[in-house]
Design a protein around this motif. Structure first.
Motif, PDB file in Angstrom:
ATOM      1  N   GLY A 103      50.741  41.033  42.480  1.00  0.00           N
ATOM      2  CA  GLY A 103      50.137  41.838  41.419  1.00  0.00           C
ATOM      3  C   GLY A 103      49.149  41.119  40.528  1.00  0.00           C
ATOM      4  N   LYS A 104      49.539  39.997  39.955  1.00  0.00           N
ATOM      5  CA  LYS A 104      48.671  39.277  39.015  1.00  0.00           C
ATOM      6  C   LYS A 104      47.481  38.624  39.694  1.00  0.00           C
ATOM      7  CE  LYS A 104      52.299  38.475  35.662  1.00  0.00           C
ATOM      8  NZ  LYS A 104      53.175  37.531  35.010  1.00  0.00           N
ATOM      9  N   ARG A 105      47.592  38.357  40.987  1.00  0.00           N
ATOM     10  CA  ARG A 105      46.514  37.668  41.705  1.00  0.00           C
ATOM     11  C   ARG A 105      45.548  38.611  42.412  1.00  0.00           C
ATOM     12  NH1 ARG A 105      48.375  34.205  45.957  1.00  0.00           N
ATOM     13  NH2 ARG A 105      50.123  35.606  46.299  1.00  0.00           N
ATOM     14  N   LEU A 106      45.915  39.879  42.525  1.00  0.00           N
ATOM     15  CA  LEU A 106      45.096  40.819  43.301  1.00  0.00           C
ATOM     16  C   LEU A 106      43.768  41.164  42.645  1.00  0.00           C
ATOM     17  CD1 LEU A 106      47.674  43.328  44.753  1.00  0.00           C
ATOM     18  CD2 LEU A 106      45.892  42.158  46.034  1.00  0.00           C
ATOM     19  N   GLY A 107      43.740  41.249  41.355  1.00  0.00           N
ATOM     20  CA  GLY A 107      42.537  41.718  40.670  1.00  0.00           C
ATOM     21  C   GLY A 107      42.750  43.126  40.168  1.00  0.00           C
ATOM     22  N   LYS A 108      41.697  43.923  40.223  1.00  0.00           N
ATOM     23  CA  LYS A 108      41.725  45.281  39.692  1.00  0.00           C
ATOM     24  C   LYS A 108      42.351  46.232  40.710  1.00  0.00           C
ATOM     25  CE  LYS A 108      38.418  47.811  37.098  1.00  0.00           C
ATOM     26  NZ  LYS A 108      37.027  48.010  36.764  1.00  0.00           N
ATOM     27  N   ALA A 109      43.685  46.295  40.688  1.00  0.00           N
ATOM     28  CA  ALA A 109      44.404  47.129  41.649  1.00  0.00           C
ATOM     29  C   ALA A 109      45.642  47.700  40.980  1.00  0.00           C
ATOM     30  CB  ALA A 109      44.805  46.302  42.872  1.00  0.00           C
ATOM     31  N   SER A 110      46.079  48.825  41.493  1.00  0.00           N
ATOM     32  CA  SER A 110      47.327  49.449  41.071  1.00  0.00           C
ATOM     33  C   SER A 110      48.358  49.143  42.153  1.00  0.00           C
ATOM     34  CB  SER A 110      47.109  50.955  40.940  1.00  0.00           C
ATOM     35  OG  SER A 110      48.331  51.625  40.795  1.00  0.00           O
ATOM     36  N   VAL A 111      49.512  48.627  41.736  1.00  0.00           N
ATOM     37  CA  VAL A 111      50.538  48.219  42.696  1.00  0.00           C
ATOM     38  C   VAL A 111      51.818  49.014  42.434  1.00  0.00           C
ATOM     39  CG1 VAL A 111      51.849  46.271  43.623  1.00  0.00           C
ATOM     40  CG2 VAL A 111      49.542  45.881  42.714  1.00  0.00           C
ATOM     41  N   THR A 112      52.312  49.675  43.488  1.00  0.00           N
ATOM     42  CA  THR A 112      53.604  50.362  43.406  1.00  0.00           C
ATOM     43  C   THR A 112      54.586  49.632  44.318  1.00  0.00           C
ATOM     44  OG1 THR A 112      53.187  51.899  45.229  1.00  0.00           O
ATOM     45  CG2 THR A 112      52.418  52.572  43.022  1.00  0.00           C
ATOM     46  N   GLY A 113      55.704  50.246  44.608  1.00  0.00           N
ATOM     47  CA  GLY A 113      56.726  49.620  45.432  1.00  0.00           C
ATOM     48  C   GLY A 113      56.293  49.312  46.853  1.00  0.00           C
ATOM     49  N   TYR A 114      55.325  50.064  47.378  1.00  0.00           N
ATOM     50  CA  TYR A 114      54.893  49.861  48.756  1.00  0.00           C
ATOM     51  C   TYR A 114      53.383  50.032  48.952  1.00  0.00           C
ATOM     52  CZ  TYR A 114      54.640  54.931  48.864  1.00  0.00           C
ATOM     53  OH  TYR A 114      54.310  56.231  48.588  1.00  0.00           O
ATOM     54  N   CYS A 115      52.622  50.229  47.879  1.00  0.00           N
ATOM     55  CA  CYS A 115      51.205  50.551  47.996  1.00  0.00           C
ATOM     56  C   CYS A 115      50.364  49.776  46.993  1.00  0.00           C
ATOM     57  CB  CYS A 115      51.023  52.051  47.773  1.00  0.00           C
ATOM     58  SG  CYS A 115      49.311  52.607  47.893  1.00  0.00           S
ATOM     59  N   VAL A 116      49.206  49.324  47.465  1.00  0.00           N
ATOM     60  CA  VAL A 116      48.209  48.693  46.608  1.00  0.00           C
ATOM     61  C   VAL A 116      46.958  49.560  46.693  1.00  0.00           C
ATOM     62  CG1 VAL A 116      46.769  46.656  46.264  1.00  0.00           C
ATOM     63  CG2 VAL A 116      49.148  46.385  46.991  1.00  0.00           C
ATOM     64  N   ARG A 117      46.504  50.064  45.545  1.00  0.00           N
ATOM     65  CA  ARG A 117      45.313  50.927  45.487  1.00  0.00           C
ATOM     66  C   ARG A 117      44.217  50.238  44.693  1.00  0.00           C
ATOM     67  NH1 ARG A 117      49.421  54.493  44.075  1.00  0.00           N
ATOM     68  NH2 ARG A 117      49.898  55.991  45.703  1.00  0.00           N
ATOM     69  N   PHE A 118      42.992  50.381  45.185  1.00  0.00           N
ATOM     70  CA  PHE A 118      41.840  49.822  44.481  1.00  0.00           C
ATOM     71  C   PHE A 118      40.602  50.634  44.838  1.00  0.00           C
ATOM     72  CE2 PHE A 118      43.026  47.390  48.218  1.00  0.00           C
ATOM     73  CZ  PHE A 118      41.878  47.444  49.018  1.00  0.00           C
ATOM     74  N   ARG A 119      39.590  50.556  43.969  1.00  0.00           N
ATOM     75  CA  ARG A 119      38.359  51.311  44.193  1.00  0.00           C
ATOM     76  C   ARG A 119      37.566  50.762  45.367  1.00  0.00           C
ATOM     77  NH1 ARG A 119      37.165  55.382  41.594  1.00  0.00           N
ATOM     78  NH2 ARG A 119      37.490  55.817  39.413  1.00  0.00           N
ATOM     79  N   SER A 120      37.358  49.446  45.384  1.00  0.00           N
ATOM     80  CA  SER A 120      36.598  48.826  46.467  1.00  0.00           C
ATOM     81  C   SER A 120      37.036  47.378  46.625  1.00  0.00           C
ATOM     82  CB  SER A 120      35.094  48.900  46.183  1.00  0.00           C
ATOM     83  OG  SER A 120      34.741  48.029  45.141  1.00  0.00           O
ATOM     84  N   LEU A 121      36.661  46.776  47.725  1.00  0.00           N
ATOM     85  CA  LEU A 121      37.045  45.389  47.991  1.00  0.00           C
ATOM     86  C   LEU A 121      36.502  44.421  46.951  1.00  0.00           C
ATOM     87  CD1 LEU A 121      36.858  44.930  51.870  1.00  0.00           C
ATOM     88  CD2 LEU A 121      38.868  44.891  50.386  1.00  0.00           C
ATOM     89  N   LYS A 122      35.372  44.760  46.328  1.00  0.00           N
ATOM     90  CA  LYS A 122      34.810  43.854  45.319  1.00  0.00           C
ATOM     91  C   LYS A 122      35.698  43.766  44.076  1.00  0.00           C
ATOM     92  CE  LYS A 122      32.006  47.198  43.018  1.00  0.00           C
ATOM     93  NZ  LYS A 122      30.901  47.961  42.859  1.00  0.00           N
ATOM     94  N   ASP A 123      36.647  44.704  43.921  1.00  0.00           N
ATOM     95  CA  ASP A 123      37.554  44.718  42.766  1.00  0.00           C
ATOM     96  C   ASP A 123      38.795  43.852  42.953  1.00  0.00           C
ATOM     97  OD1 ASP A 123      35.900  46.488  41.413  1.00  0.00           O
ATOM     98  OD2 ASP A 123      36.951  48.253  42.175  1.00  0.00           O
ATOM     99  N   VAL A 124      39.037  43.396  44.187  1.00  0.00           N
ATOM    100  CA  VAL A 124      40.251  42.631  44.471  1.00  0.00           C
ATOM    101  C   VAL A 124      39.909  41.289  45.114  1.00  0.00           C
ATOM    102  CG1 VAL A 124      41.763  44.641  44.695  1.00  0.00           C
ATOM    103  CG2 VAL A 124      40.573  43.782  46.708  1.00  0.00           C
ATOM    104  N   ASP A 125      40.869  40.387  45.061  1.00  0.00           N
ATOM    105  CA  ASP A 125      40.720  39.090  45.713  1.00  0.00           C
ATOM    106  C   ASP A 125      41.090  39.275  47.181  1.00  0.00           C
ATOM    107  OD1 ASP A 125      41.189  36.498  46.784  1.00  0.00           O
ATOM    108  OD2 ASP A 125      41.665  35.720  44.779  1.00  0.00           O
ATOM    109  N   ILE A 126      40.104  39.234  48.052  1.00  0.00           N
ATOM    110  CA  ILE A 126      40.316  39.505  49.472  1.00  0.00           C
ATOM    111  C   ILE A 126      41.275  38.498  50.105  1.00  0.00           C
ATOM    112  CG2 ILE A 126      38.291  38.229  50.274  1.00  0.00           C
ATOM    113  CD1 ILE A 126      39.583  41.542  51.723  1.00  0.00           C
ATOM    114  N   ASP A 127      41.296  37.271  49.606  1.00  0.00           N
ATOM    115  CA  ASP A 127      42.220  36.278  50.144  1.00  0.00           C
ATOM    116  C   ASP A 127      43.675  36.670  49.863  1.00  0.00           C
ATOM    117  OD1 ASP A 127      40.207  34.644  51.201  1.00  0.00           O
ATOM    118  OD2 ASP A 127      39.992  33.531  49.320  1.00  0.00           O
ATOM    119  N   VAL A 128      43.925  37.251  48.701  1.00  0.00           N
ATOM    120  CA  VAL A 128      45.280  37.692  48.352  1.00  0.00           C
ATOM    121  C   VAL A 128      45.647  38.918  49.195  1.00  0.00           C
ATOM    122  CG1 VAL A 128      46.774  38.545  46.498  1.00  0.00           C
ATOM    123  CG2 VAL A 128      45.106  36.732  46.032  1.00  0.00           C
ATOM    124  N   VAL A 129      44.703  39.824  49.413  1.00  0.00           N
ATOM    125  CA  VAL A 129      44.953  40.990  50.274  1.00  0.00           C
ATOM    126  C   VAL A 129      45.286  40.510  51.685  1.00  0.00           C
ATOM    127  CG1 VAL A 129      43.932  43.051  51.318  1.00  0.00           C
ATOM    128  CG2 VAL A 129      43.506  42.542  48.907  1.00  0.00           C
TER     129      VAL A 129
END
Length: 143
Positions: A103-129
């Protein structure tokens, strides 16, 4: 139509830049788990009614439900939605695992029990994904 053709069509039907992000994620999963089983769920139930967004699935596992029934299902899923992209990590027993581990390393994402949601790849750390996907697919990150 083959599963690969359904996946290709689904990705091609997305508007850019979501199409490019979905293609990049698709390649990332395939790099993490080459030769894994591919799934395509069109979002319709047995009666043909739309009940969810279409999903691309990767890998295979047996899910056992509380009532004792079980079925084969994918390990990692991708889905485009109106707000962006969802990455599903299926079969986790600990519903806090994703948020606590990534969660803290992903970037701009919403994290639930089984799902990670984000607007686009530029909003998240692709290495963490990639780490998250590779870990659940049973492989070390390819990068």
């Amino acid at each position: 139509m083959t599963v690969q053709a359904q996946i290709d069509g689904y990705i091609a039907d997305q508007a850019p830049p979501k199409r490019d992000d979905m293609q990049a994620l698709h390649q990332l999963v395939l790099k993490s788990a080459p030769g894994c089983r591919l799934w395509f769920l069109d979002g319709r139930n047995d009666q043909g009614k739309v009940v969810s967004n279409p999903n691309i699935g990767y890998g295979s596992q047996t899910l056992t439900y509380a009532g004792g029934d079980s079925r084969e299902f994918y390990r990692v899923g991708l889905s485009a939605n109106t707000a962006g992209i969802s990455v599903y990590i299926v079969g986790l027993d600990d519903k806090t695992y994703l948020s606590e581990t990534y969660g803290k390393r992903l970037g701009k994402a919403s994290v639930t029990g089984y799902c990670v949601r984000f607007r686009s790849l530029k909003d998240v750390d692709i290495d963490v994904v990639e780490e998250m996907i590779a870990s659940h697919m049973g492989a070390a990150p390819a990068r």
